[in-house]
Design an enzyme around this catalytic site. Structure first.
Site, PDB file in Angstrom:
ATOM      1  N   HIS A 183       0.831  -1.219   0.000  1.00 46.99           N
ATOM      2  CA  HIS A 183       0.000   0.000   0.000  1.00 46.99           C
ATOM      3  C   HIS A 183       0.863   1.266   0.000  1.00 46.99           C
ATOM      4  O   HIS A 183       0.433   2.315   0.468  1.00 46.99           O
ATOM      5  CB  HIS A 183      -0.938   0.034   1.208  1.00 46.99           C
ATOM      6  CG  HIS A 183      -1.677  -1.247   1.459  1.00 46.99           C
ATOM      7  ND1 HIS A 183      -2.913  -1.515   0.915  1.00 46.99           N
ATOM      8  CD2 HIS A 183      -1.322  -2.359   2.153  1.00 46.99           C
ATOM      9  CE1 HIS A 183      -3.305  -2.725   1.294  1.00 46.99           C
ATOM     10  NE2 HIS A 183      -2.345  -3.270   2.030  1.00 46.99           N
ATOM     11  N   SER A 304      16.296  21.323 -15.047  1.00 49.77           N
ATOM     12  CA  SER A 304      15.161  22.199 -15.356  1.00 49.77           C
ATOM     13  C   SER A 304      15.708  23.506 -15.894  1.00 49.77           C
ATOM     14  O   SER A 304      16.766  23.967 -15.469  1.00 49.77           O
ATOM     15  CB  SER A 304      14.351  22.432 -14.090  1.00 49.77           C
ATOM     16  OG  SER A 304      13.620  23.632 -14.203  1.00 49.77           O
ATOM     17  N   LYS A 310      16.982  21.090  -9.772  1.00 48.38           N
ATOM     18  CA  LYS A 310      16.261  19.898 -10.217  1.00 48.38           C
ATOM     19  C   LYS A 310      17.140  18.866 -10.921  1.00 48.38           C
ATOM     20  O   LYS A 310      18.028  19.211 -11.692  1.00 48.38           O
ATOM     21  CB  LYS A 310      15.125  20.291 -11.177  1.00 48.38           C
ATOM     22  CG  LYS A 310      13.975  21.032 -10.536  1.00 48.38           C
ATOM     23  CD  LYS A 310      13.138  20.184  -9.589  1.00 48.38           C
ATOM     24  CE  LYS A 310      12.192  19.259 -10.295  1.00 48.38           C
ATOM     25  NZ  LYS A 310      11.091  19.937 -10.948  1.00 48.38           N
ATOM     26  N   GLU A 317      10.338   8.483 -16.553  1.00 52.16           N
ATOM     27  CA  GLU A 317       8.970   8.941 -16.813  1.00 52.16           C
ATOM     28  C   GLU A 317       8.537   8.555 -18.228  1.00 52.16           C
ATOM     29  O   GLU A 317       7.379   8.191 -18.462  1.00 52.16           O
ATOM     30  CB  GLU A 317       8.879  10.455 -16.651  1.00 52.16           C
ATOM     31  CG  GLU A 317       9.051  10.902 -15.203  1.00 52.16           C
ATOM     32  CD  GLU A 317       9.246  12.412 -15.100  1.00 52.16           C
ATOM     33  OE1 GLU A 317       8.258  13.132 -15.095  1.00 52.16           O
ATOM     34  OE2 GLU A 317      10.413  12.863 -15.053  1.00 52.16           O
TER      35      GLU A 317
END
Ligand code: ARG
Length: 485
Positions: A183, A304, A310, A317
């Site tokens: 979970h 970024s 970043k 992704e």
């Protein structure tokens, strides 16, 4: 009258000609125009032509034609002179395509007619003898199976490479402790090596699914002709063997209308993609500042343009994102096929793009994942710290109560729950409770309990077959190398 297609150019690989319509009429008529008195509408060419994408089948098409031609000669259906001309012509066409000098024509619809058309230019009328006892329907099914078979072999290699880097990382991290989740809540300590080997199992099953697909597709449709077989005395065993198939297909109607192999391929790819996507998702979570479980190499990270701090896991992704596209390819082909009567229908030409796109995407995803896993670095201290948060050894405590005090597990579970509540209230870990506090909940608890509350002790104790103990990981690493590499 002809309708000009003004929406988009149909000219993928289309030659520059002064009058495309004129060219269209001539080329089409050359191949199948005997029955027609009018040239096709230019829009017809746009919707009909597949050469923009099916040129990828050229090598398989030439292989199939070569086997077919040799068989026709051996069976005395074609004379040796014509056969030799055809074989030489095909060889030359192969070189032209490989060198990039071949002129693909939209007006010649697809790879089969483009090659046959060019063969006519090279050797003249005898080119027309190659299409004896076959049809584009069995031809395309054969080409497509050959292409998918080759692609399965490449995917298998790539997945093996991915398993190999996962196994190496698992070996290195056999004793690296991390929280195991259910979970997405910290559940029990596990070893990072064990976690990585879970994916080795998944990719192993993926490989076996592709192998099943390969074994089932390996029957040769060539010689089924348009749909009913042929009256020529062909030898289908010969062509099947020459093309590396196990046997010829048994039913000519099925042969030209079956695309199960493409669907199975895409199902296998979709399941693989979803495994890759799950691993991609884990990498994304692990690399977030909040988790800080792992760090991808710079090679698989982007910055970024506005936020200098970043490090974005774009590759992970995109692996996750492309899985949607691969599943989409499967759905698209299933939908194309679902209402088709026997035998061939032109709808089936829509089988190519989902397969090509799905194959390309799965190939990129496997390669990117292999690159990421190869250099990923686990943050051992942070993993250890995270494991010690969230009472992950509570089950070990309950097990101790069962083993040492002889309590029923349900009772032990309840007592442990109270101890967790006690620790949580004062913001402490279980091992930070005093013996007296513990005895306040269950009087028979002894000092010995502290020996099992650590994460190391927890994972080390989980030696059941398939369990997470470091010694298990090391033997499973060995085992996985034997099974998969
Ligand atoms: N380009 C076609 C395809 O991919 C080849 C088969 C065409 N057959 C036909 N009867 N029109 O399906």
């Amino acid at each position: 009258m002809s309708t000009k297609n003004t929406l988009q150019s149909s000219a993928q690989g289309d030659p520059a000609t002064d009058d495309p319509e004129q060219e269209s009429q001539n080329d089409s008529n050359k191949i199948w125009g005997g029955r027609f008195s009018q040239a096709p509408d230019s829009l017809m060419e746009t919707i009909n032509a597949s050469i923009g994408f099916d040129q990828r089948l050229f090598a398989q098409d030439i292989l199939g034609s070569t086997a077919h031609c040799k068989m026709l000669v051996d069976q005395g259906i074609l004379d040796t002179k014509a056969g030799d001309q055809i074989l030489n012509g095909l060889e030359r066409i192969q070189k032209e395509i490989e060198q990039g000098s071949f002129n693909f024509k939209n007006s010649l619809e697809d790879i089969h007619l483009n090659i046959e058309g060019r063969l006519g230019e090279i050797i003249g009328e005898n080119a027309g003898r190659l299409h004896t006892a076959r049809s584009r329907n069995d031809q395309v099914a054969t080409d497509f199976k050959l292409w998918i078979r080759d692609t399965i072999d490449k995917i298998d290699d790539a997945l093996k490479g991915l398993q190999s880097v996962l196994i190496d990382q698992a070996e290195e991290n056999a004793a690296t402790i991390m929280p195991g989740f259910t979970h997405l809540q910290a559940a029990q300590p596990v070893t990072a090596g064990h976690h990585l080997l879970a994916y080795v199992e998944m990719f192993g099953r993926d490989r076996s699914r592709f192998q099943d697909t390969r074994a089932r597709l390996n029957e040769c449709p060539l010689g089924s002709a348009a749909l009913a077989g042929t009256s020529y005395p062909i030898d289908r065993d010969q062509t099947a063997k020459a093309l590396g198939f196990d046997r010829p297909t048994a039913n000519s109607l099925d042969s030209v209308s079956d695309r199960d192999f493409a669907l199975e391929f895409l199902s296998s790819a979709a399941i693989t993609a979803l495994h890759l996507s799950r691993l991609g998702e884990e990498i994304i979570v692990w690399c977030s500042a909040q988790f800080s479980f792992a760090k991808l190499s710079d090679a698989f990270t982007t910055g970024s343009s506005i936020m200098p701090q970043k490090r974005n896991p774009d590759a992970a992704e995109l692996v996750r994102g492309k899985s949607g596209r691969i599943v989409g390819s499967l759905i698209s082909l299933i939908t194309v096929m679902k209402g088709l009567p026997l035998a061939y229908s032109k709808d089936m030409q829509e089988d190519k793009e989902p397969i090509f796109d799905g194959s390309e995407s799965i190939g990129i995803c496997i390669a990117a994942m292999t690159g990421m896993i190869k250099d990923i670095e686990f943050n051992i201290d942070r993993l250890r710290e995270a494991t010690e948060e969230g009472f992950t050894t509570a089950t070990d405590l309950a097990d101790w109560l069962v083993r040492v005090l002889g309590l029923p597990f349900r009772k032990a579970h309840h007592i442990t729950g109270e101890l967790v509540k006690l620790a949580e209230k004062s913001n402490r870990k279980l091992e930070q409770l005093s013996l007296e506090e513990m005895q306040g909940v269950e009087a028979r608890i002894t000092d010995d309990v502290f020996s099992i509350l650590g994460a190391v002790e927890s994972v080390t104790s989980r030696t059941s077959y398939g369990g997470t103990a470091p010694q298990n990981v090391l033997s499973q690493v060995k085992n996985a190398r034997e099974r998969f590499l």
